[in-house]
Design a protein around this motif. Structure first.
Motif, PDB file in Angstrom:
ATOM      1  N   VAL A  29      36.310  52.485  45.456  1.00 20.83           N
ATOM      2  CA  VAL A  29      37.001  50.880  45.101  1.00 20.83           C
ATOM      3  C   VAL A  29      36.982  50.855  43.720  1.00 20.83           C
ATOM      4  O   VAL A  29      38.087  50.987  42.909  1.00 20.83           O
ATOM      5  CB  VAL A  29      35.839  49.708  45.529  1.00 20.83           C
ATOM      6  CG1 VAL A  29      37.067  48.737  44.702  1.00 20.83           C
ATOM      7  CG2 VAL A  29      36.360  49.252  47.252  1.00 20.83           C
ATOM      8  N   THR A  30      35.945  52.199  43.503  1.00 20.10           N
ATOM      9  CA  THR A  30      36.074  52.664  41.907  1.00 20.10           C
ATOM     10  C   THR A  30      37.238  53.537  41.309  1.00 20.10           C
ATOM     11  O   THR A  30      36.608  53.508  39.890  1.00 20.10           O
ATOM     12  CB  THR A  30      34.731  53.273  41.197  1.00 20.10           C
ATOM     13  OG1 THR A  30      34.480  53.989  42.405  1.00 20.10           O
ATOM     14  CG2 THR A  30      33.681  52.109  41.939  1.00 20.10           C
ATOM     15  N   GLU A  31      37.753  54.532  42.116  1.00 21.07           N
ATOM     16  CA  GLU A  31      38.897  54.552  41.387  1.00 21.07           C
ATOM     17  C   GLU A  31      40.518  54.055  41.901  1.00 21.07           C
ATOM     18  O   GLU A  31      41.134  55.227  41.723  1.00 21.07           O
ATOM     19  CB  GLU A  31      38.406  55.886  42.612  1.00 21.07           C
ATOM     20  CG  GLU A  31      37.578  57.339  42.614  1.00 21.07           C
ATOM     21  CD  GLU A  31      37.689  57.338  40.811  1.00 21.07           C
ATOM     22  OE1 GLU A  31      38.753  57.849  40.469  1.00 21.07           O
ATOM     23  OE2 GLU A  31      36.345  57.800  40.097  1.00 21.07           O
ATOM     24  N   GLU A  32      40.049  53.108  42.805  1.00 19.98           N
ATOM     25  CA  GLU A  32      41.080  52.043  43.132  1.00 19.98           C
ATOM     26  C   GLU A  32      42.339  51.861  41.098  1.00 19.98           C
ATOM     27  O   GLU A  32      41.428  51.389  40.679  1.00 19.98           O
ATOM     28  CB  GLU A  32      41.462  50.918  43.328  1.00 19.98           C
ATOM     29  CG  GLU A  32      40.826  51.394  44.750  1.00 19.98           C
ATOM     30  CD  GLU A  32      40.609  50.016  46.443  1.00 19.98           C
ATOM     31  OE1 GLU A  32      40.674  49.278  46.012  1.00 19.98           O
ATOM     32  OE2 GLU A  32      40.650  50.321  47.024  1.00 19.98           O
ATOM     33  N   ASN A  33      43.217  51.740  41.735  1.00 24.84           N
ATOM     34  CA  ASN A  33      44.463  51.315  40.391  1.00 24.84           C
ATOM     35  C   ASN A  33      43.719  50.191  39.499  1.00 24.84           C
ATOM     36  O   ASN A  33      43.214  48.772  40.963  1.00 24.84           O
ATOM     37  CB  ASN A  33      46.063  50.810  40.785  1.00 24.84           C
ATOM     38  CG  ASN A  33      46.692  52.768  40.632  1.00 24.84           C
ATOM     39  OD1 ASN A  33      45.973  53.525  39.948  1.00 24.84           O
ATOM     40  ND2 ASN A  33      47.421  52.944  41.206  1.00 24.84           N
ATOM     41  N   SER A  34      43.894  50.135  38.344  1.00 22.10           N
ATOM     42  CA  SER A  34      43.653  49.044  37.792  1.00 22.10           C
ATOM     43  C   SER A  34      44.121  47.776  38.637  1.00 22.10           C
ATOM     44  O   SER A  34      46.218  48.136  38.514  1.00 22.10           O
ATOM     45  CB  SER A  34      43.799  49.071  36.448  1.00 22.10           C
ATOM     46  OG  SER A  34      42.976  47.852  35.510  1.00 22.10           O
ATOM     47  N   LEU A  35      43.739  46.786  37.727  1.00 22.74           N
ATOM     48  CA  LEU A  35      45.027  45.163  37.844  1.00 22.74           C
ATOM     49  C   LEU A  35      45.888  44.943  36.928  1.00 22.74           C
ATOM     50  O   LEU A  35      47.193  44.129  37.255  1.00 22.74           O
ATOM     51  CB  LEU A  35      43.666  44.039  38.514  1.00 22.74           C
ATOM     52  CG  LEU A  35      43.537  44.326  39.341  1.00 22.74           C
ATOM     53  CD1 LEU A  35      42.129  42.440  39.874  1.00 22.74           C
ATOM     54  CD2 LEU A  35      43.851  44.192  41.323  1.00 22.74           C
ATOM     55  N   TYR A  36      45.780  45.942  35.962  1.00 23.64           N
ATOM     56  CA  TYR A  36      46.919  45.837  34.845  1.00 23.64           C
ATOM     57  C   TYR A  36      47.271  47.217  34.066  1.00 23.64           C
ATOM     58  O   TYR A  36      46.336  48.366  34.807  1.00 23.64           O
ATOM     59  CB  TYR A  36      45.770  45.422  33.724  1.00 23.64           C
ATOM     60  CG  TYR A  36      45.203  44.355  34.228  1.00 23.64           C
ATOM     61  CD1 TYR A  36      45.150  42.722  33.494  1.00 23.64           C
ATOM     62  CD2 TYR A  36      43.727  44.364  34.913  1.00 23.64           C
ATOM     63  CE1 TYR A  36      45.064  41.727  34.199  1.00 23.64           C
ATOM     64  CE2 TYR A  36      42.810  43.290  35.413  1.00 23.64           C
ATOM     65  CZ  TYR A  36      43.133  42.051  34.353  1.00 23.64           C
ATOM     66  OH  TYR A  36      42.481  40.941  34.945  1.00 23.64           O
TER      67      TYR A  36
END
Length: 281
Positions: A6-13
């Motif tokens: 999860v820590t490497e997933e794309n930002s929601l922004y």
């Protein structure tokens, strides 16, 4: 087994450089609100760790924090706050960071890649089976931390892992897994943000509750704090005024003599139990 990072997933922004300052602040704050909810979901695991760590500390055990980068710095920070706040010996809670003291101010990124160095750094403190070790790693994959956890478990220490990814290698390696799944970071991969905030919150909970249960707090007051500056001396005076009904001058003089709020309160208690002694001396 592959786990979700999860820590490497794309930002929601996205397109952050084009956003007004007000919008950036609002969105960062919105994400920070998620941290407290993630921490709440971890409370059973935090309680479990405290329940097992407390008897060890009560019999002379120590608590180690170990991490790299931001995680390591937060551990060192948390450990350094214990002696002045609670009057504990310097070696009761110990923070260890990959790369040593230099890494507190400057990035020593490669230091975290060597699993053997983690346990080696713990060994310098001559750990025993009474001790506890918390490995801190947002990703849950830091070799330095995993090596320390493996060595600690092999030698009978109680271990816990604080991370932000579910079912990570750190969760598998530690006795107790504390997973603060805060979601993708505002800046993709920047785990100094929400993950770091969550780590700090968990460390605050663990150290504060342990110190309360070790008798370092009376009521809601830091009666064992070190009176190392004027502000803390005045705080100590206010505590004595509240708890013992002393005047400002009486409290100040007693603190100058006994150096500690708890010691003054104990002396007053002894005096009350000995009617023949009509004053504190």
């Amino acid at each position: 087994m592959k786990f979700r990072q999860v820590t490497e997933e794309n930002s929601l922004y996205d397109n952050l450089e084009q956003q007004p300052v007000r919008d950036l602040l609002r969105d960062i704050n919105r994400e920070d609100h998620r941290v407290a909810d993630a921490v709440e979901r971890c409370l059973p695991q935090v309680e479990r760790f405290i329940g097992q760590a407390l008897p060890r500390l009560q019999t002379g055990g120590r608590l180690f924090y170990i991490g790299a980068g931001t995680s390591g710095r937060l551990g060192v920070l948390g450990a350094s706050e214990i002696p002045p706040t609670f009057g504990m010996p310097e070696d009761t809670v110990i923070g260890i960071i990959a790369g040593g003291e230099k890494a507190l101010r400057h990035a020593v990124e490669q230091a975290e890649d060597h699993p053997e160095e983690g346990w080696k750094d713990v060994l310098a403190y001559r750990p025993t089976e009474k001790d506890c070790l918390i490995g801190i790693s947002a990703s849950g994959t830091t070799p330095y931390v995993l090596g320390a956890i493996a060595g600690a478990r092999k030698h009978g220490l109680l271990t816990a892992g604080i991370c932000s990814n579910p079912d990570s290698p750190l969760s598998e390696a530690a006795d107790i897994s504390i997973e603060i799944v805060v979601g993708p970071e505002f800046i993709t991969g920047s785990s100094r943000m929400k993950s770091g905030t969550g780590q700090k919150m968990i460390l605050n909970m663990i150290s504060t509750v342990l110190m309360i249960k070790l008798g370092k707090i009376q009521g809601n007051s830091m009666v064992n704090m070190r009176l190392s500056n004027r502000k803390l001396m005045e705080r100590g005076i206010r505590i004595l005024q509240d708890k013992a009904g002393l005047t400002h001058d009486e409290a100040r003089l007693l603190l100058q003599e006994y150096k500690n709020v708890s010691a003054v309160l104990e002396r007053i208690k002894e005096m009350k139990q000995s009617p023949s002694k009509n004053k504190v001396s």
